[in-house]
Design a protein around this motif. Sequence first.
Motif, mmCIF file in Angstrom:
data_model
loop_
_atom_site.group_PDB
_atom_site.id
_atom_site.type_symbol
_atom_site.label_atom_id
_atom_site.label_comp_id
_atom_site.label_asym_id
_atom_site.label_seq_id
_atom_site.Cartn_x
_atom_site.Cartn_y
_atom_site.Cartn_z
ATOM 1 N N ILE A 8 0.917 -1.093 0.017
ATOM 2 C CA ILE A 8 0.124 -0.163 -0.016
ATOM 3 C C ILE A 8 0.950 1.215 0.019
ATOM 4 O O ILE A 8 0.372 2.384 -0.613
ATOM 5 N N ASN A 9 1.733 1.136 0.885
ATOM 6 C CA ASN A 9 2.735 2.368 0.770
ATOM 7 C C ASN A 9 3.358 2.747 -0.533
ATOM 8 O O ASN A 9 3.778 3.847 -0.936
ATOM 9 N N ASP A 10 3.743 1.744 -1.302
ATOM 10 C CA ASP A 10 4.449 1.663 -2.428
ATOM 11 C C ASP A 10 3.373 2.416 -3.481
ATOM 12 O O ASP A 10 4.200 3.249 -4.287
ATOM 13 N N TYR A 11 2.258 1.663 -3.408
ATOM 14 C CA TYR A 11 1.327 2.248 -4.597
ATOM 15 C C TYR A 11 0.972 3.703 -4.322
ATOM 16 O O TYR A 11 0.877 4.432 -5.123
ATOM 17 N N VAL A 12 0.800 4.173 -3.036
ATOM 18 C CA VAL A 12 0.525 5.380 -2.642
ATOM 19 C C VAL A 12 1.798 6.513 -3.222
ATOM 20 O O VAL A 12 1.777 7.466 -3.642
ATOM 21 N N ALA A 13 3.022 5.752 -2.794
ATOM 22 C CA ALA A 13 4.166 6.648 -3.370
ATOM 23 C C ALA A 13 4.289 7.153 -4.809
ATOM 24 O O ALA A 13 4.676 7.975 -5.260
ATOM 25 N N ARG A 14 4.055 5.869 -5.744
ATOM 26 C CA ARG A 14 4.002 6.064 -6.699
ATOM 27 C C ARG A 14 3.000 6.895 -7.448
ATOM 28 O O ARG A 14 2.923 7.772 -8.270
ATOM 29 N N VAL A 15 1.528 6.763 -6.950
ATOM 30 C CA VAL A 15 0.511 7.732 -7.298
ATOM 31 C C VAL A 15 0.976 9.136 -6.933
ATOM 32 O O VAL A 15 0.671 10.130 -7.799
ATOM 33 N N ARG A 16 1.437 9.617 -5.838
ATOM 34 C CA ARG A 16 1.954 10.843 -5.474
ATOM 35 C C ARG A 16 3.245 11.345 -6.450
ATOM 36 O O ARG A 16 3.283 12.491 -6.753
ATOM 37 N N ALA A 17 3.914 10.309 -6.913
ATOM 38 C CA ALA A 17 5.035 10.519 -7.900
ATOM 39 C C ALA A 17 4.551 11.021 -9.221
ATOM 40 O O ALA A 17 4.993 12.100 -9.637
ATOM 41 N N ALA A 18 3.511 10.386 -9.580
ATOM 42 C CA ALA A 18 2.811 10.754 -10.723
ATOM 43 C C ALA A 18 1.980 12.078 -10.693
ATOM 44 O O ALA A 18 1.764 12.859 -11.732
ATOM 45 N N LEU A 19 1.804 12.685 -9.513
ATOM 46 C CA LEU A 19 1.128 13.998 -9.463
ATOM 47 C C LEU A 19 2.024 14.995 -8.868
ATOM 48 O O LEU A 19 1.555 15.883 -8.248
ATOM 49 N N ALA A 20 3.500 14.678 -9.054
ATOM 50 C CA ALA A 20 4.342 15.659 -8.519
ATOM 51 C C ALA A 20 4.201 16.897 -9.158
ATOM 52 O O ALA A 20 4.930 18.046 -8.547
ATOM 53 N N ASP A 21 3.781 16.991 -10.198
ATOM 54 C CA ASP A 21 3.680 18.480 -11.228
ATOM 55 C C ASP A 21 2.478 19.301 -10.416
ATOM 56 O O ASP A 21 2.472 20.456 -10.680
#
Length: 336
Positions: A8-21
């Motif tokens: 779950i933590n990895d999935y959230v981190a990747r979602v936040r990385a995709a929304l970094a802009d």
Amino acid sequence: MTVMGQEINDYVARVRAALADLPPTQRDELTEDLADHLTEVAAESEGTLVERLGEPETYAAELRAAAGAAPGGGRNLDQKVATAVVRVRSQLREIDARLGPPLGYATASDFLRLLRPGWWVLRGYLAAMLITVLSTGGSYGLLPRFGGELLAGMVMLVGFVLASIWLGRRSARLTRWPRWALHTGSLVLVAFALAALANAENRLGYTDYYYDQTSVDSQYGQIRDVFVYDSEGRLVENARLFDQNGSPIRLGYPDCQGPVDEYANPLLRPYPYCPGQAPFGPRAPGVPVPPAAPTTTPGPTTTPTSTPTSTPEPTGTATGQPTADPTVTPTPTPTS
């Protein structure tokens, strides 16, 4: 942390990385309840989150569209790096989880944590050995030395081991850059250990072909070969030299063709290296050693000064005169 919680933590981190802009405030609003939602999805059925929800980047695009935010068509470098880092970490965690059960633990990292005290001691030893190599010009053994002094090296070893244990116990509380510096230093020590092992392996392999070099005076520094002759002046081939302790003495270096190893280094040969270059006429190859002439001990000899003129008659009467040779003596015959 469980495997599900890590996923779950990895999935959230990747979602936040995709929304970094997006602005940080808007990104936090979109992902505020994401962890709870993923926990519910994971509890509903089996399978990974990627199998049920798709890739985190696709999920992030759906969140962006639902919020009416501008699509992130051109992701900047920070987004790409963050996404790559998260993916690498996720893969490493999967490998960690797969390697754990064969070792008897949930993850391999749980097993490695038990070995940390041993690594702390080894790290201190490797640091002392690295200082030994630097302070002695590349010479080292099993025990550290500082400037060639064993006592100073042992004191240094104790200090480095204690410092390594102290850093190991506090590594979790180090900030980002000190922690990276510690990890970098550990990698340097590991590389040094591997290089030292390779060097030791090479040194052990050479003992099959070479004697250990014995120190000699500088006056022998220009010697290229050694020729040994016996008492008869004959060249002795296949000779070897040893000192009083039985240690072999090696002088010179072969400058003529001979057997070599796979690295084109000349194999160990006895003296002389090049018999054909003997200064006093060596035997030709294949010619047997001539047998030594028998030695006799000369005895006293006498030179006759005169020749006997007559020999004794068998009647027993000496009719001739005795010769000057002391070995011929007339024997008188008794008369009645």
